[in-house]
Design an enzyme around this catalytic site. Structure first.
Site, PDB file in Angstrom:
ATOM      1  N   TYR A 144      55.355  77.734  18.694  1.00  0.00           N
ATOM      2  CA  TYR A 144      55.196  79.184  18.541  1.00  0.00           C
ATOM      3  C   TYR A 144      53.715  79.493  18.379  1.00  0.00           C
ATOM      4  O   TYR A 144      53.021  78.822  17.607  1.00  0.00           O
ATOM      5  CB  TYR A 144      55.969  79.673  17.315  1.00  0.00           C
ATOM      6  N   ASP A 239      46.583  74.939  18.110  1.00  0.00           N
ATOM      7  CA  ASP A 239      46.985  76.068  17.285  1.00  0.00           C
ATOM      8  C   ASP A 239      47.267  75.517  15.883  1.00  0.00           C
ATOM      9  O   ASP A 239      48.323  74.946  15.624  1.00  0.00           O
ATOM     10  CB  ASP A 239      48.224  76.744  17.878  1.00  0.00           C
ATOM     11  N   LYS A 267      47.268  82.132   8.415  1.00  0.00           N
ATOM     12  CA  LYS A 267      48.010  81.753   7.213  1.00  0.00           C
ATOM     13  C   LYS A 267      47.092  81.368   6.038  1.00  0.00           C
ATOM     14  O   LYS A 267      46.540  82.264   5.412  1.00  0.00           O
ATOM     15  CB  LYS A 267      49.039  80.678   7.561  1.00  0.00           C
TER      16      LYS A 267
HETATM   17  C1  PLP Z   1      52.549  81.833  12.209  1.00  0.00           C
HETATM   18  C2  PLP Z   1      52.004  81.252  13.448  1.00  0.00           C
HETATM   19  C3  PLP Z   1      51.369  82.035  14.413  1.00  0.00           C
HETATM   20  C4  PLP Z   1      51.317  83.538  14.335  1.00  0.00           C
HETATM   21  O1  PLP Z   1      50.588  83.980  13.254  1.00  0.00           O
HETATM   22  P1  PLP Z   1      50.824  85.497  12.737  1.00  0.00           P
HETATM   23  O2  PLP Z   1      49.816  85.652  11.657  1.00  0.00           O
HETATM   24  O3  PLP Z   1      52.235  85.554  12.286  1.00  0.00           O
HETATM   25  O4  PLP Z   1      50.571  86.398  13.904  1.00  0.00           O
HETATM   26  C5  PLP Z   1      50.768  81.403  15.482  1.00  0.00           C
HETATM   27  N1  PLP Z   1      50.813  80.067  15.603  1.00  0.00           N
HETATM   28  C6  PLP Z   1      51.434  79.283  14.717  1.00  0.00           C
HETATM   29  C7  PLP Z   1      51.407  77.805  14.878  1.00  0.00           C
HETATM   30  C8  PLP Z   1      52.068  79.846  13.611  1.00  0.00           C
HETATM   31  O5  PLP Z   1      52.700  79.059  12.748  1.00  0.00           O
END
Ligand code: PLP
Length: 430
Positions: A144, A239, A267
């Site tokens: 994701y 990511d 995060k």
């Molecule tokens: C949570 C998450 C996102 C998205 O971040 P948001 O602050 O919710 O837009 C993107 N990549 C990864 C790996 C994530 O865990």
């Protein structure tokens, strides 16, 4: 357990907010039942609107790595708000946090702050496209990367076919530029690259996946991807929105010793405030405006209150390596406890874990990619989730989520989670 206030709020919320929530997973659709509305939290505990107390395993999906309401971060935020909330102009802390991120994350030489993980990944692929002059990207099934159009794409039917939109509202045009490979499958990536010579701008992945449940990269997988990207001039993007500052102070790239070209963060980086960032090689980041031609901006980017929280969080993590030792020890203790219970009950379920991330999958198969994660018994997970909640353990409400430990969890809390897990498994297996 009485959750009547939460139920009433959820009822009302559905009249005004789509599905009653501002982010889908919060609605508990994957596990059934009504979500609990959170009123407050401190240390390892959250409290709902009916004053039920839970031990935290979500921790805001990661940011609360030091537990809730850490006093240093609280103080930094309350000091910062004395000086107004936003200027839309450069501020001192933006320089300090950028310098700190560059010193902590091995591959980052320059960094741009944004407001969410979604913004970070969207911006990273834009700069990768600008830098390479190519359009296509490769991502992995089950990873994701936020809700940007380019990422809401399902795999096509064959290895070389284009993706298809995974959500109404995403155009076929966008889908044509996103190729999807199975996680941990280097051969599939090589095939995609061979079939799209000179057309791939970026390859993006979660170096450790949290978003199909916790899934680890197979031996040699990250190295293999690094090699393919080098050979083909593809921008390699980690990511690390979830793994950054969690798997080590330098994230997964430090832990695995692999340097991507770009990294996306979110995060933990905001200490609980809405913050994201993308950064990497100066050669690539110099393409971002106003220095370069790739446009990216933000009215609230580098917001002073958010920077105060984030900077305090990162400084703390940078100066306290024992945080990571404690998280490793807690993670081991919890997973050992779970493993013992599973054996004792004659079960053979899979637990994937690394450091302070884990997922108990209700399947006997090894979980190495999305198809194997999907062999899990989802209705059984739903029952288990509620059995845990009834015992005061607040978990991610889906089989396809990783749990996150914090340093606020003491041995006694870990013991309670292990005990609740064993009782819950017994209850749902029957
Ligand atoms: C949570 C998450 C996102 C998205 O971040 P948001 O602050 O919710 O837009 C993107 N990549 C990864 C790996 C994530 O865990």
């Amino acid at each position: 357990m009485n959750i009547s206030t939460s139920q009433a709020l959820f009822e009302k919320a559905q009249g005004f907010i789509p599905g009653g929530v501002n982010s889908p997973v919060r609605a508990f659709r994957a596990v059934g039942g009504s979500p609990v509305f959170i009123k407050s939290a401190k240390g390892p505990y959250v409290y709902d609107e009916d004053d039920n107390e839970y031990i935290e395993l979500i921790n805001s999906w990661g940011p609360m790595i030091l537990g809730h309401g850490h006093e240093l971060i609280q103080k930094a935020v309350s000091d910062a708000i004395q000086h107004s909330f936003s200027f839309g102009a450069p501020t001192r802390r933006e320089v300090e946090i950028a310098e700190l991120i560059v010193s902590m994350v091995p591959s980052i030489e320059k960094v741009r702050m944004v407001n969410s993980g979604t913004e970070a990944t969207m911006s990273a692929i834009r700069v990768a496209r600008g830098f390479t002059g190519r359009d296509k990207i490769i991502k992995f099934e089950g990873c994701y990367h936020g809700h940007g159009d380019s990422f809401l794409i399902a795999a096509g039917s064959g290895a070389v076919t284009f993706g298809t939109p995974d959500s109404p509202g995403v155009t076929k045009g966008v889908a044509n530029d996103t190729l999807t490979a199975p996680y941990n499958d280097l051969e599939a990536v090589q095939k995609l690259v061979d079939a799209n010579k000179g057309a791939i701008a970026a390859l993006i992945l979660e170096p450790v996946v949290g978003n199909m449940g916790c899934v680890l990269p197979a031996e040699g997988f990250l190295e293999g991807l690094r090699k393919i990207c080098d050979e083909e001039g593809i921008v390699f993007i980690f990511d690390e929105v979830m793994t950054g500052f969690r798997l080590s102070k330098g994230g997964a790239q430090e832990r695995f010793g692999i340097k991507p070209d770009l990294t996306t963060l979110g995060k933990i980086i905001g200490g609980g405030m809405p913050v994201g960032a993308y950064g990497g090689k100066a050669e690539i980041m110099n393409w971002v405006s106003p220095l370069g031609p790739v446009y990216q901006a933000g009215t609230l980017s580098g917001n002073p209150i958010a920077m105060a929280a984030g900077l305090t969080m990162l400084n703390y993590l940078n100066e306290h390596p024992e945080v990571y030792t404690q998280l490793e020890v807690s993670g081991h203790k919890l997973v050992n406890g779970f493993t013992n219970s599973i054996k004792k009950l004659g079960l053979n379920y899979t637990i994937n874990s690394i450091g302070s991330m884990y997922t108990l999958f209700f399947t006997e198969q090894a979980v190495t990619d999305f198809p194997s994660a999907k062999t899990s018994d989802l209705p059984l997970f739903g029952k288990y989730f509620h059995a845990m909640l009834d015992r005061g353990i607040y978990m991610g409400p889906s089989q396809f989520e990783s749990m996150f430990l914090s340093t606020a969890l003491e041995n006694s809390h870990i013991d309670r989670i292990i005990q609740a897990n064993e009782e819950s498994l017994k209850e749902v297996i029957g």
